[in-house]
Design an enzyme around this catalytic site. Structure first.
Site, PDB file in Angstrom:
ATOM      1  N   ASN A   1       6.391 -79.212  12.061  1.00  0.00           N
ATOM      2  CA  ASN A   1       6.604 -80.255  13.251  1.00  0.00           C
ATOM      3  C   ASN A   1       5.625 -81.515  12.986  1.00  0.00           C
ATOM      4  O   ASN A   1       4.793 -81.318  12.564  1.00  0.00           O
ATOM      5  CB  ASN A   1       6.089 -79.512  14.779  1.00  0.00           C
ATOM      6  CG  ASN A   1       6.867 -78.629  15.242  1.00  0.00           C
ATOM      7  OD1 ASN A   1       8.337 -78.991  15.428  1.00  0.00           O
ATOM      8  ND2 ASN A   1       6.461 -77.420  15.860  1.00  0.00           N
TER       9      ASN A   1
ATOM     10  N   TYR B   1       7.173 -81.679  25.413  1.00  0.00           N
ATOM     11  CA  TYR B   1       6.334 -81.276  24.399  1.00  0.00           C
ATOM     12  C   TYR B   1       6.934 -81.861  23.066  1.00  0.00           C
ATOM     13  O   TYR B   1       7.387 -82.987  22.935  1.00  0.00           O
ATOM     14  CB  TYR B   1       6.310 -79.824  24.274  1.00  0.00           C
ATOM     15  CG  TYR B   1       5.114 -79.136  23.845  1.00  0.00           C
ATOM     16  CD1 TYR B   1       3.927 -79.599  23.916  1.00  0.00           C
ATOM     17  CD2 TYR B   1       5.426 -78.232  22.505  1.00  0.00           C
ATOM     18  CE1 TYR B   1       2.990 -78.845  23.125  1.00  0.00           C
ATOM     19  CE2 TYR B   1       4.451 -77.801  22.059  1.00  0.00           C
ATOM     20  CZ  TYR B   1       3.338 -78.212  22.237  1.00  0.00           C
ATOM     21  OH  TYR B   1       2.169 -77.843  21.210  1.00  0.00           O
TER      22      TYR B   1
ATOM     23  N   ARG C   1      -6.565 -80.894  14.437  1.00  0.00           N
ATOM     24  CA  ARG C   1      -5.273 -81.003  13.606  1.00  0.00           C
ATOM     25  C   ARG C   1      -3.953 -80.829  14.784  1.00  0.00           C
ATOM     26  O   ARG C   1      -3.504 -79.893  14.954  1.00  0.00           O
ATOM     27  CB  ARG C   1      -5.366 -79.524  12.864  1.00  0.00           C
ATOM     28  CG  ARG C   1      -4.179 -79.187  11.802  1.00  0.00           C
ATOM     29  CD  ARG C   1      -3.783 -77.839  11.536  1.00  0.00           C
ATOM     30  NE  ARG C   1      -3.159 -77.214  12.705  1.00  0.00           N
ATOM     31  CZ  ARG C   1      -2.100 -77.232  13.107  1.00  0.00           C
ATOM     32  NH1 ARG C   1      -1.306 -77.969  12.314  1.00  0.00           N
ATOM     33  NH2 ARG C   1      -1.937 -76.311  14.070  1.00  0.00           N
TER      34      ARG C   1
ATOM     35  N   ASP D   1      -1.202 -71.163  17.324  1.00  0.00           N
ATOM     36  CA  ASP D   1      -0.870 -71.591  15.939  1.00  0.00           C
ATOM     37  C   ASP D   1      -0.667 -70.661  14.948  1.00  0.00           C
ATOM     38  O   ASP D   1       0.122 -70.544  13.998  1.00  0.00           O
ATOM     39  CB  ASP D   1      -1.845 -72.734  15.579  1.00  0.00           C
ATOM     40  CG  ASP D   1      -1.931 -74.053  16.521  1.00  0.00           C
ATOM     41  OD1 ASP D   1      -0.956 -74.660  16.740  1.00  0.00           O
ATOM     42  OD2 ASP D   1      -3.199 -74.171  16.936  1.00  0.00           O
TER      43      ASP D   1
ATOM     44  N   GLU E   1      -5.470 -73.891  20.639  1.00  0.00           N
ATOM     45  CA  GLU E   1      -4.590 -74.862  20.219  1.00  0.00           C
ATOM     46  C   GLU E   1      -4.885 -75.783  19.151  1.00  0.00           C
ATOM     47  O   GLU E   1      -5.947 -76.788  19.326  1.00  0.00           O
ATOM     48  CB  GLU E   1      -3.871 -75.224  21.438  1.00  0.00           C
ATOM     49  CG  GLU E   1      -2.632 -76.078  21.081  1.00  0.00           C
ATOM     50  CD  GLU E   1      -1.711 -75.012  20.632  1.00  0.00           C
ATOM     51  OE1 GLU E   1      -0.716 -75.160  19.739  1.00  0.00           O
ATOM     52  OE2 GLU E   1      -1.687 -73.957  21.232  1.00  0.00           O
ATOM     53  N   ASP E   2      -4.529 -75.977  17.981  1.00  0.00           N
ATOM     54  CA  ASP E   2      -4.375 -77.174  17.011  1.00  0.00           C
ATOM     55  C   ASP E   2      -5.923 -77.489  16.592  1.00  0.00           C
ATOM     56  O   ASP E   2      -6.642 -78.690  16.476  1.00  0.00           O
ATOM     57  CB  ASP E   2      -4.005 -78.318  17.672  1.00  0.00           C
ATOM     58  CG  ASP E   2      -2.335 -78.419  17.544  1.00  0.00           C
ATOM     59  OD1 ASP E   2      -2.066 -77.421  16.861  1.00  0.00           O
ATOM     60  OD2 ASP E   2      -1.719 -79.359  18.239  1.00  0.00           O
TER      61      ASP E   2
ATOM     62  N   LYS F   1       1.575 -77.946  26.457  1.00  0.00           N
ATOM     63  CA  LYS F   1       1.746 -76.054  26.344  1.00  0.00           C
ATOM     64  C   LYS F   1       1.629 -75.551  27.871  1.00  0.00           C
ATOM     65  O   LYS F   1       2.373 -74.738  28.176  1.00  0.00           O
ATOM     66  CB  LYS F   1       0.262 -75.665  25.624  1.00  0.00           C
ATOM     67  CG  LYS F   1       0.563 -75.901  24.050  1.00  0.00           C
ATOM     68  CD  LYS F   1       1.533 -75.101  23.463  1.00  0.00           C
ATOM     69  CE  LYS F   1       1.876 -75.099  22.027  1.00  0.00           C
ATOM     70  NZ  LYS F   1       2.185 -74.078  21.408  1.00  0.00           N
TER      71      LYS F   1
END
Length: 562
Positions: free
Chosen positions: A415, A101, A154, A267, A243-244, A172
């Protein structure tokens, strides 16, 4: 009876078994299994244990010179023998988590199409919008209990990666299993391919996604709706983790579906939960309470505002009013401190904007109030970075904060590592070792004046696997705010620094299984109390957590027919 002790009955044999990652044992098939499943000669003669296999795999892993090659190697093991993959990661979790990850997964996403080797998960492309159910039916996983889904817009701090974002759901879910004990047979990574606005990808002849500008507006909303409905019809009890997604979509999607389906946005909510848990631990270590803190954020996107709202909720639960809690939280973005007279605030930013009347006596008042202005005037005790822009926690800012706060709590959470607002080494040197630091990516321990400081990684992997395990064990139908708050408090209860007065702010990764179970119990208990799952005693809930906790061990196989 433990599933790992029961034989698994298989209706097929020969090479098909070796090509199925969930059941392949490689050289660990017993002599009897090799005979009955027509495997003799297809694997070398020696029969090995999983630990012998893991030892060889670890030697091979160590032979690679860069992290991306190590990532590709581990993914290859995952795609051929999942049990061995998870045993290997379990044995070396601190060393391998940054490989499977963050931060390495960011580079893997950027090079996804170039390094593509074998399919994992589902790609649902917009041109196939009328066949979503057929695509879900094509999955090799039919008992799906947890889905991680992205649209790739993103990815970490890297922006639009198109279908390359698939690396995030894969990573994940690898953590759901390695940290939270969720069986890999119950997990499914999904990428919604709605095009890309990344010109490099659109012009890249090797890009494997739908080569088209991203859809938006009603088309996008209808596509998401069709996807959510199709998943719910096929797997009505599945937990869906968003996610993202881009800021413009993340919060609206969460608000639209959180009360309809069992879902959450990692997020926004996962990051908030782990940050609040880390803050609670830091406050206890500093001998204070969260409701007494003054907090400054750098970054006022959906993630930053999600964290801020969770902090406000926790402060209110500790006895202060909502208005007072919000007055203690300052949000700073690229335009400066958010103020209630700004015309273009997003809906989720409006409730966190400071009142102009409350800052009229500040020094250096201007149209754009900088983070340094906030530090000098509001005198925050907590500084949180979610900006995705490196180096913005400058020496001047950190020293100014330390001048009015003996033990500043500083969390540069962006990150990957290249995007961090300040390194722990700099922060600790600028504060003479007094700062309580947690980061979003892993960092090596720091030595200041002969004393070694372990750096806590405020990583969502401490939270979301436990949430998932708690949802599965309790059978929760939704993920409520109270369940997320319970996960934060449970994480704080596991802090070595808060409990013992020494050690890291957050537990070591080697203790992640016990941490995830502790969080799962807290989450499941709240779900039961809120009527979101069937009634169960504490003993039954704990037993369900243990029953749902998968271990990377080989099972015995029997044939159902010849």
């Amino acid at each position: 009876m433990d599933d790992n002790k029961r034989p698994l009955y298989l209706p097929f044999a020969g090479p098909a078994i070796l090509e199925a990652p969930l059941i392949n044992k490689g050289s660990a098939f017993s002599e009897e299994e090799r005979i009955f499943f027509n495997l003799e000669g297809l694997v070398p003669y020696a029969i090995e244990t999983i630990e012998e296999q893991a030892s060889r795999a670890y030697d091979q892993f160590r032979s690679f010179n860069n992290d991306l090659d190590k990532h590709i190697y581990l993914r290859n093991i995952q795609d051929t023998n999942e049990t061995l993959f998870y045993r290997l990661v379990q044995n070396h979790i601190s060393e391998m988590m940054p490989i499977i990850y963050t931060p390495t997964v960011g580079l893997a996403c950027e090079r996804f199409s170039k390094n593509y080797r074998r399919n994992r998960g589902l790609f649902i492309s917009y041109p196939n919008k009328d066949r979503i159910d057929d695509i879900l039916n094509n999955s090799t996983r039919q008992k799906v209990k947890i889905i991680v889904v992205t649209d790739g817009e993103r990815i970490l701090g890297l922006g639009d990666q198109g279908i390359g974002g698939m690396g995030i759901p894969i990573g994940k879910l690898s953590l759901y299993t390695s940290c939270g004990g969720i069986s890999p047979a119950y997990t499914l990574p999904i990428t919604l391919d709605v095009g890309t606005d990344n010109p490099q990808l659109l012009e890249d002849p090797m890009y494997m996604g739908w080569r088209h500008p991203r859809i938006g507006g009603e088309e996008y909303a209808e596509f998401i709706e069709a996807f959510m409905q199709a998943v719910h019809v096929r797997w009505p009890d599945t937990l869906i983790q968003f996610e993202d997604f881009a800021q413009k979509n993340a919060m609206p999607i969460l608000e639209r579906y959180k009360d309809r389906y069992c879902c959450f946005n990692d997020d926004i909510q996962g990051t908030a939960a782990v940050t609040v848990g880390s803050l609670l631990a830091a406050c206890k270590a500093a001998g204070t309470e969260l409701n007494k803190q003054r907090i400054a954020f750098l970054g006022a996107g959906s993630a930053g505002c999600g964290i801020a709202e969770a902090i406000v909720a926790q402060m209110v639960s500790e006895g202060i009013s909502d208005e007072q809690a919000r007055s203690q939280v300052c949000m700073v973005d690229r335009w400066g401190l958010l103020l209630d007279n700004m015309p273009n605030l997003l809906p989720f930013q409006q409730k966190l904007a400071q009142k102009c009347a409350d800052i009229c006596n500040w020094n250096n008042f201007s149209d754009n109030i900088s983070l340094l202005d906030v530090v000098n005037n509001a005198k925050p005790t907590v500084l949180i970075g979610v900006s995705g822009a490196p180096g913005l926690f400058t020496e001047e800012i950190v020293r100014a904060m330390h001048s009015h706060c003996e033990r500043p709590i500083i969390f540069p959470l962006s990150n990957p590592t290249s995007r961090v607002e300040a390194t722990p080494k700099d922060i600790l040197h600028w504060t003479s070792g007094q700062a309580l630091v947690a980061t979003g990516s892993p960092f090596e321990p720091v030595v200041v004046d002969g004393e070694t400081y372990e750096i806590a990684q405020c990583n969502n992997s401490f939270i979301f696997p436990g949430i998932g395990l708690g949802v599965l064990a309790s059978g929760a139908r939704h993920v409520s705010d109270a369940m997320l708050m319970a996960s934060s408090r449970a994480l704080a209860e596991c802090s070595p620094l808060a409990i013992n007065g020494s050690g890291p702010l957050l537990p070591k990764l080697e203790d992640i299984h016990s941490v995830s179970k502790h969080i799962a119990f807290a989450v499941g208990k709240v779900a039961i109390e809120q009527g979101l799952s069937l009634p169960a005693s504490d003993e039954l809930l704990m037993q369900s957590i243990e029953d749902n906790f998968w271990k990377p061990e080989y099972r015995r196989y029997k044939r159902t027919s010849f």
